[in-house]
Write an enzyme that holds these catalytic residues in place. Structure first.
Site, PDB file in Angstrom:
ATOM      1  N   PHE A  15     -19.176  10.449  -1.678  1.00  0.00           N
ATOM      2  CA  PHE A  15     -19.913   9.477  -2.485  1.00  0.00           C
ATOM      3  C   PHE A  15     -19.043   8.948  -3.619  1.00  0.00           C
ATOM      4  O   PHE A  15     -19.058   7.751  -3.936  1.00  0.00           O
ATOM      5  CB  PHE A  15     -21.172  10.111  -3.075  1.00  0.00           C
ATOM      6  CG  PHE A  15     -22.261  10.417  -2.067  1.00  0.00           C
ATOM      7  CD1 PHE A  15     -22.135  10.070  -0.736  1.00  0.00           C
ATOM      8  CD2 PHE A  15     -23.418  11.052  -2.469  1.00  0.00           C
ATOM      9  CE1 PHE A  15     -23.128  10.358   0.189  1.00  0.00           C
ATOM     10  CE2 PHE A  15     -24.430  11.349  -1.571  1.00  0.00           C
ATOM     11  CZ  PHE A  15     -24.282  11.002  -0.238  1.00  0.00           C
TER      12      PHE A  15
ATOM     13  N   ASP B  69     -20.820  11.108 -12.296  1.00  0.00           N
ATOM     14  CA  ASP B  69     -21.863  11.840 -13.006  1.00  0.00           C
ATOM     15  C   ASP B  69     -21.754  13.346 -12.837  1.00  0.00           C
ATOM     16  O   ASP B  69     -21.722  13.850 -11.717  1.00  0.00           O
ATOM     17  CB  ASP B  69     -23.229  11.360 -12.510  1.00  0.00           C
ATOM     18  CG  ASP B  69     -24.370  11.796 -13.404  1.00  0.00           C
ATOM     19  OD1 ASP B  69     -24.105  12.226 -14.538  1.00  0.00           O
ATOM     20  OD2 ASP B  69     -25.527  11.697 -12.963  1.00  0.00           O
TER      21      ASP B  69
ATOM     22  N   GLU C 234     -24.131  14.989 -14.566  1.00  0.00           N
ATOM     23  CA  GLU C 234     -25.412  15.314 -15.169  1.00  0.00           C
ATOM     24  C   GLU C 234     -26.599  15.033 -14.248  1.00  0.00           C
ATOM     25  O   GLU C 234     -26.807  15.735 -13.280  1.00  0.00           O
ATOM     26  CB  GLU C 234     -25.533  14.547 -16.496  1.00  0.00           C
ATOM     27  CG  GLU C 234     -26.591  15.083 -17.436  1.00  0.00           C
ATOM     28  CD  GLU C 234     -27.591  14.027 -17.848  1.00  0.00           C
ATOM     29  OE1 GLU C 234     -28.439  14.340 -18.686  1.00  0.00           O
ATOM     30  OE2 GLU C 234     -27.538  12.900 -17.344  1.00  0.00           O
TER      31      GLU C 234
ATOM     32  N   SER D 203     -27.668  13.278 -11.765  1.00  0.00           N
ATOM     33  CA  SER D 203     -27.681  13.176 -10.307  1.00  0.00           C
ATOM     34  C   SER D 203     -27.013  14.371  -9.631  1.00  0.00           C
ATOM     35  O   SER D 203     -26.821  14.373  -8.418  1.00  0.00           O
ATOM     36  CB  SER D 203     -26.978  11.882  -9.868  1.00  0.00           C
ATOM     37  OG  SER D 203     -25.603  11.915 -10.168  1.00  0.00           O
TER      38      SER D 203
ATOM     39  N   ARG E 129     -11.582   9.221   3.848  1.00  0.00           N
ATOM     40  CA  ARG E 129     -11.744   8.329   2.705  1.00  0.00           C
ATOM     41  C   ARG E 129     -10.700   8.666   1.642  1.00  0.00           C
ATOM     42  O   ARG E 129     -10.438   9.828   1.356  1.00  0.00           O
ATOM     43  CB  ARG E 129     -13.128   8.504   2.091  1.00  0.00           C
ATOM     44  CG  ARG E 129     -14.255   7.949   2.938  1.00  0.00           C
ATOM     45  CD  ARG E 129     -14.557   6.506   2.578  1.00  0.00           C
ATOM     46  NE  ARG E 129     -15.786   6.077   3.233  1.00  0.00           N
ATOM     47  CZ  ARG E 129     -15.868   5.560   4.448  1.00  0.00           C
ATOM     48  NH1 ARG E 129     -14.761   5.398   5.156  1.00  0.00           N
ATOM     49  NH2 ARG E 129     -17.022   5.195   4.957  1.00  0.00           N
TER      50      ARG E 129
ATOM     51  N   GLU F 137     -31.677   6.925 -24.581  1.00  0.00           N
ATOM     52  CA  GLU F 137     -32.746   7.367 -23.684  1.00  0.00           C
ATOM     53  C   GLU F 137     -33.663   8.415 -24.321  1.00  0.00           C
ATOM     54  O   GLU F 137     -34.483   9.018 -23.621  1.00  0.00           O
ATOM     55  CB  GLU F 137     -32.144   7.916 -22.385  1.00  0.00           C
ATOM     56  CG  GLU F 137     -31.151   9.043 -22.577  1.00  0.00           C
ATOM     57  CD  GLU F 137     -30.404   9.416 -21.309  1.00  0.00           C
ATOM     58  OE1 GLU F 137     -30.772   8.914 -20.231  1.00  0.00           O
ATOM     59  OE2 GLU F 137     -29.461  10.215 -21.398  1.00  0.00           O
TER      60      GLU F 137
ATOM     61  N   GLY G  77     -31.776   3.918 -20.840  1.00  0.00           N
ATOM     62  CA  GLY G  77     -32.222   4.756 -19.722  1.00  0.00           C
ATOM     63  C   GLY G  77     -33.732   4.886 -19.797  1.00  0.00           C
ATOM     64  O   GLY G  77     -34.270   5.853 -20.338  1.00  0.00           O
ATOM     65  N   PHE G  78     -34.459   3.876 -19.280  1.00  0.00           N
ATOM     66  CA  PHE G  78     -35.903   3.790 -19.534  1.00  0.00           C
ATOM     67  C   PHE G  78     -36.688   4.927 -18.891  1.00  0.00           C
ATOM     68  O   PHE G  78     -37.790   5.255 -19.337  1.00  0.00           O
ATOM     69  CB  PHE G  78     -36.453   2.435 -19.083  1.00  0.00           C
ATOM     70  CG  PHE G  78     -36.492   2.239 -17.585  1.00  0.00           C
ATOM     71  CD1 PHE G  78     -37.617   2.571 -16.854  1.00  0.00           C
ATOM     72  CD2 PHE G  78     -35.399   1.711 -16.919  1.00  0.00           C
ATOM     73  CE1 PHE G  78     -37.652   2.374 -15.480  1.00  0.00           C
ATOM     74  CE2 PHE G  78     -35.426   1.523 -15.545  1.00  0.00           C
ATOM     75  CZ  PHE G  78     -36.552   1.857 -14.825  1.00  0.00           C
TER      76      PHE G  78
ATOM     77  N   ASP H 275     -34.066  11.174  -9.563  1.00  0.00           N
ATOM     78  CA  ASP H 275     -33.206  12.138 -10.241  1.00  0.00           C
ATOM     79  C   ASP H 275     -34.045  12.861 -11.286  1.00  0.00           C
ATOM     80  O   ASP H 275     -35.267  12.752 -11.299  1.00  0.00           O
ATOM     81  CB  ASP H 275     -31.958  11.474 -10.832  1.00  0.00           C
ATOM     82  CG  ASP H 275     -32.281  10.483 -11.957  1.00  0.00           C
ATOM     83  OD1 ASP H 275     -33.449  10.420 -12.388  1.00  0.00           O
ATOM     84  OD2 ASP H 275     -31.365   9.781 -12.404  1.00  0.00           O
TER      85      ASP H 275
END
Length: 724
Positions: free
Chosen positions: A126, A272, A274, A276, A313, A432, A457-458, A630
């Site tokens: 990913f 990330d 955190e 995820s 990859r 956030e 970060g709503f 998440d």
């Protein structure tokens, strides 16, 4: 479990120690003994400060809870409430105007507006896909999604659907008409492209020779001027590449030989550690750090099997073209990478301090992710990330200016310990948490020489909104939260404060995630509102979504929008502090629907996190629409149910009944997953227990965070199953 090795006064898991001593440090000029001495000193210095800040969070919450228990929140008591927040220093004094002073920032941040990916760095495949998502095929993105209708003769079929392909080409050329319009006619009418006398000439199907309306849009090419391989256009500081190949499958079908249109998509990406990621111990953290180190060295690779073939990859090379005067143009081949460290709350068992306590994970992340970035910061990475030799750390879930100041001070000490120039480490401030929002200008000032990013970060912000005002009353249904006064004020406040602090042309002002990765037609209608709002980046869930969202940044010049927005009336602090309480009485049917919706979302996410160690995934909702879930979405759902139980909208027994009912739904949705562990009918697995604890103990969780309980139950699962 890993063995602990004593290093000075620290106890370090053997696997982490080996990674640092045997893989990372040898690529730097740092002495092993000096590194660990400095690391121990930083841990000893910052641990008490970190703990004090967390205690202060809890103290604020106790005081706010007490006020709500003793006072009814309404328009008559609002000023008393606001004054109380000032009295306890939750709301701090405003600061004089200032302009941020961040230097040595890459052009992807200061000059380009475009999509931003967020990806779990723990998953190498990913991570590589995201890093390479700087460039993507517009034809592929359109052909494989619902942006082009999938009805009737335009359906996506096993074999190539020529009619669908024609619709894709038509859509893409309409986009090209907007990016690089012709002075007469349309790219759809073109039959030949040539460069003559350093000018692009386009022959139309009526024989007419035309050129570009704005000839500066063409900046480079590849191939011969009368036999082109590609043309490079630039619009709103984003690039678009038209590729020609008359021998390719698609090129044969196009009279001009255009085989694809490649767009500059994920200009920046957050790797990330955190929200995820499910990383609860050294085994997990080593994967996280090793992948980040590979990205910073430029040699990360991942192989996997597909259609009985092994595919490897690796990071893309830069793209090389010729300018019209035959000089070389190099376009960066990869997304500019940020690294999101863990926030201030969590500890991790990978390292124990000299009192045998787990080290705060945010401190550990800062030291190790910065160490791992040294190859990029010292020109040892052939596939460079930052050309200005900066490291971009996104810092999540900070509460107010003191916590931002703490992060900045930590950055300074890490730079000293690793012999890096001052202010090498830049900070992205996630707006956030409620106490950061209402004190945002003060937060930015604390980091004015390092800030490169503020972002709404709503989802987490909604979770904190509910938890902070847990005892004020029952909250409005989750599905109606976006209609509330506070959230509209919050989204505009972030942009306005950012512009007021001089972020335009110096730092990113960002917006949150599009959570429906399969709903791209809907995204194309709605997410254009992010650049229209003055945000020069917004989060997307996939490389495909990044390709499509890039279209919006060609349509909207965000920097022009920002100039127009300067000086508009800021949302008021009163709007920000308006608690989203339930206004109308709900029917039992509406209540049941809301409970089921929350319960299903919690279980669908938690069962992946606990049983499979998947921190972010597409989880079908109650209507079988795939949502990117998440910990932030989990925080909202669990806090919302906890709030409704507290205020008697529903009972604990009703929620438990719903959890059991929704467990059967989640089991059915995962029936094709051979590794899936069913929840029903036993309801005794760690995932189900975690879901119950998240709701029934929700009001007692610090800021409503889900991490402590998720980590607790994931560790229990791993200790029994000895698997990832």
């Amino acid at each position: 479990m890993n063995n602990k090795i004593l290093v000075n006064g620290l106890q370090v898991d053997e696997s982490l120690l080996n990674l640092i001593n045997n893989e990372i440090l040898p690529v730097t000029n740092l002495n092993q003994e000096s590194f660990w001495n400095n690391f121990e000193n930083i841990i000893n210095e910052f641990t008490p400060q970190n703990r004090e800040l967390l205690n202060k969070r809890d103290d604020f919450q106790k005081k706010i809870d007490k006020w709500h228990k003793e006072n009814q929140f309404n328009k008559d008591t609002f000023n008393d409430y606001k004054n109380y927040l000032k009295e306890i220093n939750y709301l701090v004094d405003d600061v004089d105007d200032f302009t941020i002073e961040t230097k040595n920032v890459d052009e992807e941040i200061i000059l380009q507006a475009g999509p931003q990916l967020v990806v779990p760095v723990k998953n190498a495949r990913f991570a590589l896909n995201a890093a390479n998502a700087r460039w993507g095929s517009l034809y592929d993105a359109l052909y494989g999604t619902d942006v082009i209708s999938t009805e009737s003769d335009l359906s996506i079929t096993k074999e190539y659907n020529k009619k669908r392909g024609e619709a894709v080409v038509s859509y893409a050329k309409e986009h090209l008409d907007k990016v690089a319009p012709l002075n007469i006619g349309s790219h759809k009418e073109a039959v030949e492209y040539k460069i003559v006398n350093n000018r692009l000439q386009i022959k139309l199907n009526n024989g007419q020779i035309v050129t570009l309306k704005d000839e500066t849009k063409l900046i480079a090419y590849d191939g011969e001027k009368d036999n082109l391989k590609s043309l490079v256009f630039k619009n709103n500081n984003l690039h678009l590449i038209v590729e020609f190949d008359k021998n390719s499958f698609i090129g044969k079908l196009d009279i001009t030989g255009i085989k694809d249109i490649i767009v500059e998509a994920a200009v920046t990406t957050i790797m990330d550690c955190e929200d995820s990621v499910a990383a609860v111990d050294s085994e997990d953290k080593v994967e996280v750090y090793r992948n980040w180190f590979g990205l910073m060295k430029g040699d990360l690779e991942e192989s996997f099997s597909k259609d009985e073939k092994i595919i490897t990859r690796k990071l893309n090379d830069d793209k090389i073209f010729k300018t019209l005067d035959d000089n070389e143009l190099i376009l960066h081949g990869r997304s500019l990478l940020f690294i999101r460290n863990v926030g201030h709350l969590m500890t991790n068992p990978s390292i124990l301090d000299n009192e045998r306590n787990e080290v705060f994970e945010g401190i550990m992340d800062c030291m190790i992710t910065t160490l791992a970035a040294i190859p990029d910061l010292t020109n040892k990475n052939k596939k460079a990330n930052s050309r200005t030799k900066s490291l971009y750390i996104v810092k999540p879930k900070m509460h107010g200016p003191e916590e931002v100041a703490f992060a900045v001070k930590l950055f300074e000490k890490v730079e000293e310990a690793l012999n890096l120039p001052k202010e090498t480490i830049k900070i992205g401030i996630m707006d956030e948490e409620r106490r950061t929002t209402v004190n945002l200008k003060q937060c930015i000032k604390e980091a004015k020489s390092r800030v490169v990013f503020i972002n709404t970060g709503f989802l987490d912000r909604t979770g904190d909104e509910i938890h902070t005002s847990m005892f004020a009353g029952a909250m409005t249904p989750k599905t109606k939260m976006k209609e509330e006064v506070w959230i509209k004020a919050y989204e505009s406040w972030n942009v306005d404060v950012g512009l007021e602090c001089g972020l335009q042309g110096k730092a990113q002002i960002g917006k949150g995630m599009w959570a429906m990765p399969d709903e791209m037609a809907k995204m194309m209608k709605e997410k254009i509102n992010h650049p229209k709002s003055g945000a020069n980046t917004a989060w997307v869930p996939s490389p495909t979504a990044a390709v499509l969202h890039s279209i919006h940044y060609h349509q909207i010049n965000v920097f022009d929008i920002q100039s127009e927005l300067k000086g508009r009336r800021r949302a008021s602090i009163d709007e920000l502090l308006t608690i989203p309480l339930l206004k109308d009485q709900l029917s039992q049917i509406e209540i049941k629907k809301e409970i089921n919706n929350n319960a299903q979302g919690i279980l669908g996410y938690v069962v992946k996190w606990i049983d499979s160690g998947i921190g972010c995934s597409k989880v079908p909702d109650i209507n079988n629409i795939a949502l990117m879930e998440d910990r932030a979405t989990l925080r909202i759902s669990s806090q919302h149910l906890a709030n409704w139980i507290e205020h008697g909208i529903c009972t604990k027994e009703e929620v438990l009944e719903s959890l059991k009912e929704m467990a059967k739904v989640v089991d059915k949705q995962n029936e094709n997953d051979l590794n899936y562990i069913k929840i029903a009918p036993a309801y005794d697995g760690f995932a189900f227990k975690a879901a119950c604890s998240l709701v029934f103990d929700g009001k007692y969780q610090s800021s409503g965070y889900t991490e402590p309980l998720l980590h607790e139950f994931r560790k229990k699962y791993k200790s029994i199953n000895h698997s990832k």
